[in-house]
Scaffold this motif. Structure first.
Motif, PDB file in Angstrom:
ATOM      1  N   ASN A  89      22.398  24.827 -22.711  1.00  0.00           N
ATOM      2  CA  ASN A  89      23.195  24.965 -23.908  1.00  0.00           C
ATOM      3  C   ASN A  89      23.783  23.634 -24.333  1.00  0.00           C
ATOM      4  O   ASN A  89      24.250  22.859 -23.510  1.00  0.00           O
ATOM      5  CB  ASN A  89      24.319  25.966 -23.600  1.00  0.00           C
ATOM      6  CG  ASN A  89      24.992  26.434 -24.870  1.00  0.00           C
ATOM      7  OD1 ASN A  89      26.059  25.990 -25.193  1.00  0.00           O
ATOM      8  ND2 ASN A  89      24.312  27.292 -25.610  1.00  0.00           N
ATOM      9  N   MET A  90      23.739  23.357 -25.627  1.00  0.00           N
ATOM     10  CA  MET A  90      24.427  22.216 -26.247  1.00  0.00           C
ATOM     11  C   MET A  90      23.865  20.832 -25.965  1.00  0.00           C
ATOM     12  O   MET A  90      23.641  20.060 -26.876  1.00  0.00           O
ATOM     13  CB  MET A  90      25.910  22.198 -25.869  1.00  0.00           C
ATOM     14  CG  MET A  90      26.732  23.175 -26.621  1.00  0.00           C
ATOM     15  SD  MET A  90      28.457  23.008 -26.177  1.00  0.00           S
ATOM     16  CE  MET A  90      28.814  21.351 -26.667  1.00  0.00           C
ATOM     17  N   GLN A  91      23.708  20.472 -24.665  1.00  0.00           N
ATOM     18  CA  GLN A  91      23.319  19.089 -24.373  1.00  0.00           C
ATOM     19  C   GLN A  91      22.886  18.983 -22.909  1.00  0.00           C
ATOM     20  O   GLN A  91      23.219  19.844 -22.099  1.00  0.00           O
ATOM     21  CB  GLN A  91      24.502  18.147 -24.616  1.00  0.00           C
ATOM     22  CG  GLN A  91      25.708  18.489 -23.779  1.00  0.00           C
ATOM     23  CD  GLN A  91      27.000  17.894 -24.318  1.00  0.00           C
ATOM     24  OE1 GLN A  91      27.009  17.220 -25.329  1.00  0.00           O
ATOM     25  NE2 GLN A  91      28.100  18.146 -23.633  1.00  0.00           N
ATOM     26  N   ASP A 100      21.278  25.417 -29.350  1.00  0.00           N
ATOM     27  CA  ASP A 100      22.471  25.172 -30.176  1.00  0.00           C
ATOM     28  C   ASP A 100      22.755  23.687 -30.328  1.00  0.00           C
ATOM     29  O   ASP A 100      23.903  23.249 -30.279  1.00  0.00           O
ATOM     30  CB  ASP A 100      23.705  25.861 -29.558  1.00  0.00           C
ATOM     31  CG  ASP A 100      23.503  27.359 -29.425  1.00  0.00           C
ATOM     32  OD1 ASP A 100      22.484  27.864 -29.920  1.00  0.00           O
ATOM     33  OD2 ASP A 100      24.353  28.011 -28.809  1.00  0.00           O
ATOM     34  N   TRP A 101      21.699  22.918 -30.526  1.00  0.00           N
ATOM     35  CA  TRP A 101      21.848  21.476 -30.688  1.00  0.00           C
ATOM     36  C   TRP A 101      22.574  21.182 -32.003  1.00  0.00           C
ATOM     37  O   TRP A 101      22.238  21.739 -33.030  1.00  0.00           O
ATOM     38  CB  TRP A 101      20.464  20.822 -30.657  1.00  0.00           C
ATOM     39  CG  TRP A 101      20.465  19.337 -30.841  1.00  0.00           C
ATOM     40  CD1 TRP A 101      20.019  18.661 -31.936  1.00  0.00           C
ATOM     41  CD2 TRP A 101      20.910  18.353 -29.909  1.00  0.00           C
ATOM     42  NE1 TRP A 101      20.157  17.307 -31.741  1.00  0.00           N
ATOM     43  CE2 TRP A 101      20.703  17.088 -30.505  1.00  0.00           C
ATOM     44  CE3 TRP A 101      21.466  18.405 -28.640  1.00  0.00           C
ATOM     45  CZ2 TRP A 101      21.027  15.896 -29.874  1.00  0.00           C
ATOM     46  CZ3 TRP A 101      21.797  17.226 -28.009  1.00  0.00           C
ATOM     47  CH2 TRP A 101      21.564  15.988 -28.624  1.00  0.00           C
ATOM     48  N   ARG A 102      23.594  20.317 -31.981  1.00  0.00           N
ATOM     49  CA  ARG A 102      24.466  20.145 -33.132  1.00  0.00           C
ATOM     50  C   ARG A 102      24.202  18.876 -33.916  1.00  0.00           C
ATOM     51  O   ARG A 102      24.871  18.620 -34.915  1.00  0.00           O
ATOM     52  CB  ARG A 102      25.909  20.054 -32.664  1.00  0.00           C
ATOM     53  CG  ARG A 102      26.360  21.223 -31.889  1.00  0.00           C
ATOM     54  CD  ARG A 102      27.748  20.953 -31.333  1.00  0.00           C
ATOM     55  NE  ARG A 102      28.251  22.180 -30.728  1.00  0.00           N
ATOM     56  CZ  ARG A 102      29.457  22.298 -30.219  1.00  0.00           C
ATOM     57  NH1 ARG A 102      30.280  21.283 -30.265  1.00  0.00           N
ATOM     58  NH2 ARG A 102      29.848  23.430 -29.696  1.00  0.00           N
ATOM     59  N   HIS A 103      23.288  18.034 -33.441  1.00  0.00           N
ATOM     60  CA  HIS A 103      23.311  16.671 -33.966  1.00  0.00           C
ATOM     61  C   HIS A 103      22.190  16.299 -34.932  1.00  0.00           C
ATOM     62  O   HIS A 103      22.046  15.138 -35.266  1.00  0.00           O
ATOM     63  CB  HIS A 103      23.361  15.694 -32.786  1.00  0.00           C
ATOM     64  CG  HIS A 103      24.508  15.985 -31.858  1.00  0.00           C
ATOM     65  ND1 HIS A 103      25.799  15.703 -32.195  1.00  0.00           N
ATOM     66  CD2 HIS A 103      24.558  16.598 -30.653  1.00  0.00           C
ATOM     67  CE1 HIS A 103      26.609  16.103 -31.213  1.00  0.00           C
ATOM     68  NE2 HIS A 103      25.879  16.638 -30.266  1.00  0.00           N
ATOM     69  N   PHE A 104      21.371  17.298 -35.353  1.00  0.00           N
ATOM     70  CA  PHE A 104      20.406  16.981 -36.423  1.00  0.00           C
ATOM     71  C   PHE A 104      21.173  16.910 -37.739  1.00  0.00           C
ATOM     72  O   PHE A 104      21.843  17.867 -38.126  1.00  0.00           O
ATOM     73  CB  PHE A 104      19.350  18.087 -36.545  1.00  0.00           C
ATOM     74  CG  PHE A 104      18.435  18.190 -35.352  1.00  0.00           C
ATOM     75  CD1 PHE A 104      18.137  17.086 -34.574  1.00  0.00           C
ATOM     76  CD2 PHE A 104      17.835  19.409 -35.031  1.00  0.00           C
ATOM     77  CE1 PHE A 104      17.268  17.191 -33.483  1.00  0.00           C
ATOM     78  CE2 PHE A 104      16.978  19.515 -33.953  1.00  0.00           C
ATOM     79  CZ  PHE A 104      16.703  18.417 -33.182  1.00  0.00           C
ATOM     80  N   ARG A 105      21.047  15.777 -38.425  1.00  0.00           N
ATOM     81  CA  ARG A 105      21.664  15.717 -39.760  1.00  0.00           C
ATOM     82  C   ARG A 105      20.804  16.500 -40.737  1.00  0.00           C
ATOM     83  O   ARG A 105      19.586  16.564 -40.586  1.00  0.00           O
ATOM     84  CB  ARG A 105      21.768  14.268 -40.222  1.00  0.00           C
ATOM     85  CG  ARG A 105      22.939  13.530 -39.620  1.00  0.00           C
ATOM     86  CD  ARG A 105      22.978  12.110 -40.164  1.00  0.00           C
ATOM     87  NE  ARG A 105      24.010  11.353 -39.478  1.00  0.00           N
ATOM     88  CZ  ARG A 105      25.208  11.111 -39.990  1.00  0.00           C
ATOM     89  NH1 ARG A 105      25.520  11.559 -41.200  1.00  0.00           N
ATOM     90  NH2 ARG A 105      26.103  10.425 -39.311  1.00  0.00           N
ATOM     91  N   ASP A 106      21.440  17.068 -41.745  1.00  0.00           N
ATOM     92  CA  ASP A 106      20.710  17.907 -42.699  1.00  0.00           C
ATOM     93  C   ASP A 106      19.629  17.134 -43.437  1.00  0.00           C
ATOM     94  O   ASP A 106      18.610  17.695 -43.832  1.00  0.00           O
ATOM     95  CB  ASP A 106      21.689  18.511 -43.723  1.00  0.00           C
ATOM     96  CG  ASP A 106      22.561  19.576 -43.083  1.00  0.00           C
ATOM     97  OD1 ASP A 106      22.172  20.071 -41.999  1.00  0.00           O
ATOM     98  OD2 ASP A 106      23.620  19.899 -43.652  1.00  0.00           O
ATOM     99  N   HIS A 161      21.229  25.667 -33.772  1.00  0.00           N
ATOM    100  CA  HIS A 161      21.854  26.980 -33.637  1.00  0.00           C
ATOM    101  C   HIS A 161      21.121  27.990 -34.519  1.00  0.00           C
ATOM    102  O   HIS A 161      20.887  27.718 -35.693  1.00  0.00           O
ATOM    103  CB  HIS A 161      23.323  26.864 -34.056  1.00  0.00           C
ATOM    104  CG  HIS A 161      24.197  27.920 -33.476  1.00  0.00           C
ATOM    105  ND1 HIS A 161      24.093  29.238 -33.830  1.00  0.00           N
ATOM    106  CD2 HIS A 161      25.191  27.867 -32.559  1.00  0.00           C
ATOM    107  CE1 HIS A 161      24.987  29.952 -33.156  1.00  0.00           C
ATOM    108  NE2 HIS A 161      25.668  29.129 -32.363  1.00  0.00           N
ATOM    109  N   MET A 209      31.223  28.253 -23.802  1.00  0.00           N
ATOM    110  CA  MET A 209      30.556  29.564 -23.786  1.00  0.00           C
ATOM    111  C   MET A 209      31.069  30.575 -22.759  1.00  0.00           C
ATOM    112  O   MET A 209      31.354  31.699 -23.101  1.00  0.00           O
ATOM    113  CB  MET A 209      29.053  29.425 -23.590  1.00  0.00           C
ATOM    114  CG  MET A 209      28.328  29.025 -24.834  1.00  0.00           C
ATOM    115  SD  MET A 209      26.562  28.964 -24.523  1.00  0.00           S
ATOM    116  CE  MET A 209      26.194  30.646 -24.106  1.00  0.00           C
ATOM    117  N   GLU A 231      31.368  21.191 -36.328  1.00  0.00           N
ATOM    118  CA  GLU A 231      30.497  20.441 -35.417  1.00  0.00           C
ATOM    119  C   GLU A 231      29.746  19.306 -36.104  1.00  0.00           C
ATOM    120  O   GLU A 231      29.195  18.443 -35.440  1.00  0.00           O
ATOM    121  CB  GLU A 231      29.486  21.398 -34.787  1.00  0.00           C
ATOM    122  CG  GLU A 231      30.143  22.426 -33.882  1.00  0.00           C
ATOM    123  CD  GLU A 231      29.132  23.412 -33.344  1.00  0.00           C
ATOM    124  OE1 GLU A 231      27.976  23.402 -33.813  1.00  0.00           O
ATOM    125  OE2 GLU A 231      29.502  24.178 -32.448  1.00  0.00           O
TER     126      GLU A 231
END
Lengths: 589, 589
Positions: A188-190, A242-248, A295, B189, B301
């Motif tokens: 999860n996450m990283q 749930d990786w958060r770091h892709f920029r749109d 996510h 989580m 985030e």
């Protein structure tokens, strides 16, 4: 429309937990059923894709998506081939990613959300569903490197839930590692160091088992290459959820680049401060990758979600589509264990063997704190013993003729005190009790050692006169010669009489000297000690006589004059500073 | 409006990482600044709230919210008192939770998102911001149990990132544990066993340091109660972020109930399969809690989030409001280390001491796999040595008079082989090299042991005749008596002559017997061995003579007749089956 070849399938529990015996067991019914299907399919080789990771992190959801993809590709081979070359709208633009055919064809809801056997069961709720090791009952026939291979999907129990013993964890995750062609570590996450280390722990466990199997094979005359032993596993993917770091506004390539960076930051030995674990992972796996999935949307996490495909975030589906193709097309190979490919025939046998092997090894499994406690305790023990031995050896070498018993007692007490002081500054994990118990055990060991040193010391004391064995021997020889000359030549030869007198003087001096030494060494230790020392002196003299006797026997008697001459020459050379030897060299030239 | 008492404050880095020396260092500038402020404030006692957990899990964001709350309560004491009794709309209804005054008063954006020093800096991005240990420069004066206490907020570096060495991790997290009144373990989580174990690892490390400090104090005559030593820490909160399992229609009480269940499922020793770690945690902390915060919203985030309060999910704020009140009002107490309260005066001293202590202990810090490797290696070594000793002792006790050298060699070889076979079936973590290196080390140790056994064996061989010392002594005595009688009475007494003949017979028989035994025992070992054995026999005889002599001296000579009579009576009693003794008893009656 299903292809005639493919049956619907269901999840089979291959390995079950036996909580009473704290072990894992093979579910023979399920294994039999799978074996039968493998035979019917006709493929020779097996490839196994498994998913492991912490409990409730969406492993089964992932497997259900894998299943949709595999089923669709099996049922629609032409469309699948076409889809591979289809181009998609670029990421970062305004166009949404279209739902791929594989995700929609099987229906609007993902299977595992419902209670029927259509998929690996997952729920958004608080109870973990998977226990032991599960496998999809229907292998999928796929072409890998031109070979027809049966691909098995494997789901493992969530790690680090509280309902498995250490033994069972070691078996479930070790087994997964041993059996998988591709192991997907769902996190999860990283990527974090603790997660990498926890994974490496189970891999080490599996490797230890494979090492044992390899040395068994070597004993049976089937040697393996170093490569097979040291790099026993095939492919490992860190799948970050749930990786958060892709920029749109990034393209897929930029996202991929970021995944690479993330992997290298946490698993590249060159970039890390502490790299032993990362190095070990790189050494164990032939291929190490990282893939990040964004996510899927907060609604997916709710208990009330029914599995509706339309609810899933499109960016998640875009990357899922990429990943599923990588896993089952480019990134997969047949399973290889210790140098031989796993076949549909050998699979059940190997599974049974390793379940047994892991069970036998399981007592070695322990928690981090247990391991640290054991480790610090064992190290402290070792250090205490070593320090005691070192210090006592020093004391002993300072007193080569032994110490008096009371002196020995006081010295050994001082040394023990020093060792205890050192011990107090050592780091011991665990409660105060652990600390005290460890010291008690050390004391027991030290007592044994002290006894040994006491015995050694007593022996050294007994040997107080041993150093005089040579000179006493000479005295004895002179005494005997004197006696002989008394009887043989003293009555007719003046030389003999003179020599006799000289010898008398020599041996009286020698015996007097030894006597005084004996008195000095032993006068305060009593007659018994003196007699014992006498006995040791006698033994040493006998030993020396034996030694000289052997030496004489070894040299032919004829050689004696030559030997004497050589010795004399050496002495002469030493005296003249080697001039003679250089002379003789010159002559040879 | 700020209260005149309070200065704005900024984050201070109290502990820095020195990467070259692989250690942590106290930032004396910052500590001096904090010390000065603590003195100016006038509070005597200190309470420290710290947050730890993996990197990039929102620790600093949490601390910024804490700061808002503390600042607001300090600036608006009346409103704060009023807010405590205010009622809120129930959860699960249609009414949104209103933004509390403490979160809105300081501005529309949370401080840490910007680059100025207004808060603990957090970013949504990929780079961790906090390094070492930080503290907010301005302590907050609060009333705890009627006492005015300086509350410090502490932020620690994210754990399990790849930029700290094991030594530094141990220091940073150990120090946090030692210094905190309340430690908040921020996790993502859910509570998982691996997370609990990783935490317990650092706590164990800190406990080991405290144990050492305690034993130091004991040596200085300041004994501590067991409770202070075994339960060294105060309060631990598992703060679960992004909790997914609150149903929308639940009340706050139902959610709290679920938090309790979650804690007990993973940290209650009674409910767990493997409970040693949970038990240890319960034993170490006086208070153990769990609090779950729902997801604050996916927008938070993003790298692009500016810290706008209005973006934060209201349900998150509802629980945050509850939590912040619990932490700083009901759940906090002054810091207590080893039985004494931490004061504003002693704080800098304690900090410096423990940074040093942790640095000294740091070499003991290791990763999970390192610990397992060391542990299995040490255990294997111990097992191999023990098994060798056990087997050799068995062999030795089977041959009490020693084995022949060639026999000894073959037996020790067999035993070594057995130990090696056992070793092969042991579980050793690590590569094939570790396995081989360990065996090499074991071999070295075994060689030392073998040498010792060889010496023991040689000694046993030398003592082949020692068992005949008593009988030889008798022979010797008879011989001497015979000689004496030759000179003293044989020429006038027939009895003496007869006795002399008897003694002659006896000692000839005895010497003959010992001679035959000596021949049997030693004929194939050569003359040297025989002479050595003779020496040992002599020593044993001397020892026995000494022993008997002492025995005689101890008994007054007058007692001898009495002693003899007693012995005779005993013999008589044995012969008559105890009748005599029962007779004498009857007489007494």
């Amino acid at each position: 429309m299903e292809s005639p070849k493919r049956k619907p399938g269901c999840p089979l529990q291959l390995v079950t937990l036996n909580m009473d015996a704290k072990k894992c067991e093979v579910n023979e019914d399920a294994l039999g059923r799978l074996e039968k299907r493998l035979k019917e399919m006709g493929a020779k080789m097996v490839a196994i894709v498994s998913v492991m990771g912490a409990f409730r992190t969406g492993k089964s959801f992932l497997l259900d998506l894998f299943l949709r993809f595999l089923k669709w590709e099996a049922d629609h081979p032409e469309e699948a081939a076409a889809a591979r070359s289809e181009s998609q709208p670029a990421r970062g633009g305004n166009e949404d990613f279209p739902l791929p055919a594989w995700i929609t064809t099987a229906g609007a809801n993902i299977e595992g959300a419902s209670e029927d056997d259509e998929g690996f069961r997952f729920k958004g709720g608080m109870d973990a569903c998977t226990e032991g090791i599960w496998v999809w009952s229907e292998p999928f026939l796929r072409q890998l490197n031109g070979q027809e291979v049966a691909v098995l999907l494997m789901d493992t129990q969530g790690a680090w839930d509280s309902n498995m013993t250490k033994e069972q964890s070691a078996t479930v995750f070790g087994l997964t590692a041993v059996l998988s062609s591709k192991q997907i570590y769902n996190i999860n996450m990283q990527i974090q160091e603790d997660k990498v280390e926890n994974l490496a722990y189970f891999m080490r466990f599996a490797q230890a088992e494979l090492n044992k199997a390899a040395s068994e094979m070597e004993r049976e005359g089937k040697p393996l290459s170093r490569e097979e032993i040291d790099r026993p596993f095939q492919s490992l993917d860190f799948l970050v959820r749930d990786w958060r770091h892709f920029r749109d506004d990034w393209t897929v390539e930029q996202c991929m680049e970021q995944m690479q960076q993330h992997l290298s930051r946490h698993v590249n030995p060159q970039k890390m401060v502490e790299n032993s674990t990362a190095e070990a992972l790189h050494a164990m796996f032939k291929r190490l990758q990282c893939f990040c999935l964004p996510h899927p949307g907060l609604i997916i996490e709710k208990d009330t979600w029914t599995g509706k495909v339309a609810d899933i975030n499109r960016d998640f589906i875009r990357f899922m589509d990429l990943y599923v193709r990588d896993v089952f097309t480019t990134g997969l190979s047949t399973k290889n264990i210790l140098g031989s490919e796993l076949s549909t025939m050998s699979f059940p046998h190997v599974l049974r063997n390793f379940v047994d092997a892991f069970h036998d090894a399981a007592p070695a499994a322990m928690s981090f704190t247990q391991a640290m406690t054991n480790c610090t305790v064992l190290l402290a023990k070792e250090a205490a013993m070593k320090s005691f031995i070192k210090k006592m050896d020093e004391e002993a070498s300072r007193n080569p003729r032994g110490m008096k018993p009371e002196e020995f007692t006081s010295i050994s007490r001082t040394v023990t005190q020093q060792v205890e002081d050192d011990y107090k500054s050592m780091t011991i994990f665990g409660s105060d009790d652990t600390r005290k118990d460890t010291w008690t055990e050390i004391c027991k060991n030290l007592d044994n050692l002290r006894q040994r040193y006491e015995e050694d010391n007593a022996r050294r004391l007994e040997k107080a006169l041993v150093a005089f064995a040579n000179i006493s021997l000479i005295g004895l020889a002179l005494f005997l010669l004197d006696r002989i000359s008394d009887w043989t030549c003293d009555w007719w030869s003046q030389t003999c009489t003179d020599l006799s007198k000289l010898m008398l003087l020599a041996y009286v001096l020698i015996f007097g000297y030894v006597g005084v030494q004996a008195y000095l060494a032993l006068h305060d230790r009593g007659r018994v000690a003196a007699a014992m020392a006498g006995g040791e002196l006698w033994k040493e003299m006998v030993r020396l006589m034996g030694l000289y006797g052997e030496l004489l026997q070894e040299m032919e008697l004829k050689e004696v004059p030559g030997w004497l001459k050589e010795q004399a020459l050496n002495l002469y050379n030493q005296a003249t500073g080697g001039a003679a030897s250089s002379d003789s060299k010159n002559k040879k030239d």
